[in-house]
Design an enzyme around this catalytic site. Structure first.
Site, mmCIF file in Angstrom:
data_model
loop_
_atom_site.group_PDB
_atom_site.id
_atom_site.type_symbol
_atom_site.label_atom_id
_atom_site.label_comp_id
_atom_site.label_asym_id
_atom_site.label_seq_id
_atom_site.Cartn_x
_atom_site.Cartn_y
_atom_site.Cartn_z
ATOM 1 C CB CYS A 45 33.948 36.363 44.335
ATOM 2 S SG CYS A 45 34.312 35.238 42.982
ATOM 3 C CD1 TRP A 78 40.807 39.503 43.160
ATOM 4 C CD2 TRP A 78 39.279 40.502 44.449
ATOM 5 N NE1 TRP A 78 39.577 39.274 42.593
ATOM 6 C CE2 TRP A 78 38.614 39.873 43.366
ATOM 7 C CE3 TRP A 78 38.520 41.205 45.396
ATOM 8 C CZ2 TRP A 78 37.238 39.919 43.209
ATOM 9 C CZ3 TRP A 78 37.149 41.247 45.238
ATOM 10 C CH2 TRP A 78 36.518 40.606 44.156
ATOM 11 C CB VAL A 111 44.662 39.427 40.005
ATOM 12 C CG1 VAL A 111 44.810 38.945 41.441
ATOM 13 C CG2 VAL A 111 46.027 39.771 39.414
ATOM 14 C CB VAL A 113 39.183 35.403 44.629
ATOM 15 C CG1 VAL A 113 40.317 36.228 45.153
ATOM 16 C CG2 VAL A 113 37.973 36.275 44.317
ATOM 17 C CE1 TYR A 176 30.117 38.532 36.973
ATOM 18 C CE2 TYR A 176 28.920 36.511 37.463
ATOM 19 C CZ TYR A 176 29.717 37.563 37.874
ATOM 20 O OH TYR A 176 30.105 37.651 39.191
#
Length: 332
Positions: A45, A78, A111, A113, A176
């Protein structure tokens, strides 16, 4: 990686839902304390990579422990399948979602990170991926290593924010926007903005070693995490294919300079990066085939950027080698 969603025409990056701050004075209820928090990341990421680089450069490894999630997510997002028994050894959980649920019972949102988790309670503290590197540079200053660089110098903050905002909008998020576009016009706008911005950054960096000032700042960290993934993922997978990074001479030299700077390249795992994007994004790559390329050997080639002056750590010193259990595989 921040929660993402697409509709039929547009990509939209969801804002961080949990934006609490961990501060030196504890004014928000979360005081900086060595060993109290755990930084949960995926090496795949780019948003998590920002915090990993800042943590390394500042020497916070012993103060803020690191949990690395599997680059391949399942329906619960994750997971800690890289650890023995599939549990994080410090938090004792199988999924990062468990820390989200501990913080907000019944939570059903994304969720993401990086995530900072309070170890004693097991609760998520923050997933504010944009603000975390600067806060590690400022609020955590009392725990920095000797010789740590100033990644967010007060006199340059306005310029850092201006440059970082443009990098985020057109480059970090722009790839993106290209990759998840569902209409030609949407893709075309994002593609044009991305490469217009990369051209402008090339012009800026042609005469200066770093984006702002004479040493590395959080602005450089923000740009690096997209550049280092560009040829491996974004050029083909996300259709950002006007030019490869290796075909943009200034940015390619700049990216190599940073990659070879301790604290940058030693956080990058190209295997994790490629497997995550090509396997998890089934709507973009339904076959799930992970490409064998590109050739990574160029990342260690001389870059010549020293001639522009400046020093990566300013008046400071480079960080030591990463802890043994945080080392990434050598380039192959």
């Amino acid at each position: 990686m921040s929660a993402e969603k697409t509709d039929k025409t547009e990509f939209e990056r969801s804002p961080s839902h949990f934006g609490d701050r961990i501060t030196a004075d504890g004014s928000g209820g979360w005081p900086v304390e060595p060993g109290r928090y755990r930084l949960v990341v995926s090496r795949a990421c780019p948003w998590a990579n920002r915090s990993m680089i800042a943590r390394r450069l500042l020497g916070l490894e012993s103060a803020l422990s690191l949990a690395v999630a599997d680059p391949i997510q399942d329906e619960r997002s994750w997971r800690f399948t890289l650890d023995p028994d599939g549990r994080d050894p410090v938090l004792g959980i199988r999924y990062l979602a468990e820390a989200y649920a501990a913080r907000e019972p019944g939570y059903t949102g994304g969720v993401s990170v990086p995530a900072v988790v309070d170890v004693p309670s097991g609760k998520l503290v923050t997933n504010d991926y944009l603000r975390l590197p600067a806060e590690l540079a400022t609020e955590w200053a009392g725990l920095h290593r000797e010789g740590a660089p100033d990644l967010y110098p007060a006199p340059l903050r306005a310029e850092i924010e201006e440059v970082s905002d443009a990098v985020f909008r057109d480059v970090n998020n722009g790839v993106y926007m290209c990759g998840f576009a569902r209409r030609q016009a949407t893709y075309d706008r994002a593609f044009t903005a991305l490469f217009d911005r990369l051209d402008a950054l090339s012009e800026r960096l042609a005469t200066r070693r770093y984006l702002v000032g004479d040493s590395v700042t959080v602005a450089d960290i923000a740009l690096f995490v997209t550049l280092v993934r560009f040829d491996a993922v974004y050029h083909g997978h996300f259709k950002c294919n006007r030019s490869k990074l290796t075909e943009m001479p200034v940015l390619w030299a700049y990216a190599r300079d940073l990659f070879q700077t301790p604290g940058f390249g030693d956080t990058v795992d190209f295997d994790h990066v490629k497997r995550h994007y090509y396997v998890v994004h089934a709507e973009v790559n339904p076959s799930g085939i992970v490409p064998a390329g590109p050739d990574l050997s160029g990342w260690t080639a001389p870059h010549g950027r020293e001639a522009l002056g400046g020093s990566p750590f300013g008046d400071g010193t480079p960080p030591g080698p990463p802890p043994q259990d945080e080392r990434v595989p050598p380039l192959g």
